[in-house]
Design a protein around this motif. Structure first.
Motif: not given
Length: 237
Positions: A92-100, A112-115
């Protein structure tokens, strides 16, 4: 006891597994998409798509009374990206997402950036970048049960044309995060993917007509271990 879902009606809704209690918690302006529960069920991460087309990751309580952006201000090299596919870490401490770079709903993004974002501080850490000019983009990151790996759809392109994607695993190493390692052949139709919450087992689909709507081929579910072994077809439509 609640399932969160999008789009019927427009916005985010909650419903119980028996179909009762259906109610909207967030709606226009804009669209609210791709929700994901925090592990303790206290918050929901989702995509807030504005009328302008801009997309960011937001968080809300289950009542929809406290919606807020996950990151108040992205670093300059990430500020213009269209963020999508939030995935909450098991602790629950982090969230991953993709930026396009480029609106994925209207054009083929250039990269695409995986962050990974630390929820408490809003700190953003980039753990991978891909370029469509090289024929690859990230989609649909999901954490392993231990939080030390991701499974993604490694989308493949020939020019501007999608040719499907391979299921790939990214692992945490002593020096950071590894490059995506494919564990399947190319799966047609933009596969979506998820990791079992307690087991080393990955589920994915082929011919994701909900995302592409460009095929009359059936969509089926498959499971596979994170090393690529024990590939099994679950449904047969």
């Amino acid at each position: 006891e609640w399932i969160v879902f999008q789009g019927a009606p427009r916005g985010l809704s909650l419903i119980q597994p028996d179909g009762s209690g259906n109610h909207v918690i967030l709606g226009p302006p804009g669209d609210q998409l791709h929700p994901d529960w925090s592990p303790d069920g206290s918050e929901i991460a989702y995509v807030q798509r504005e009328e302008t087309g801009a997309q960011q990751i937001w968080i809300t309580d289950p009542q929809g009374t406290q919606p807020r952006p996950l990151v108040k201000e992205y670093p300059a090299n990430l500020s213009s990206l269209f963020w999508d596919n939030p995935a909450w870490s098991p602790d629950g401490s982090q969230i991953a997402s993709v930026g396009y770079e480029g609106d994925p709903q209207t054009v083929l993004p250039e990269r695409s950036v995986l962050a990974i974002v630390t929820v408490a501080s809003g700190e953003v850490r980039v753990v991978g970048e891909l370029e469509s000019s090289a024929g690859l983009l990230h989609s649909f990151p999901r954490w392993s049960p231990a939080g030390d790996a991701f499974v993604i759809s490694l989308d493949h392109f020939k020019g501007d044309e999608s040719v499907g994607g391979r299921i790939a695993v990214i692992r945490r190493t002593d020096s950071g995060w590894s490059k995506p390692k494919p564990i399947t052949k190319v799966v047609p139709g933009g596969p979506r993917v998820d990791w079992h919450p307690t087991d080393d087992l990955i589920v994915f689909c082929d011919n994701d007509v909900g995302g592409l709507q460009v095929t009359d081929e059936p969509s089926n579910l498959f499971t596979v271990r994170s090393d690529g072994s024990k590939l099994s077809q679950v449904t047969d439509y």
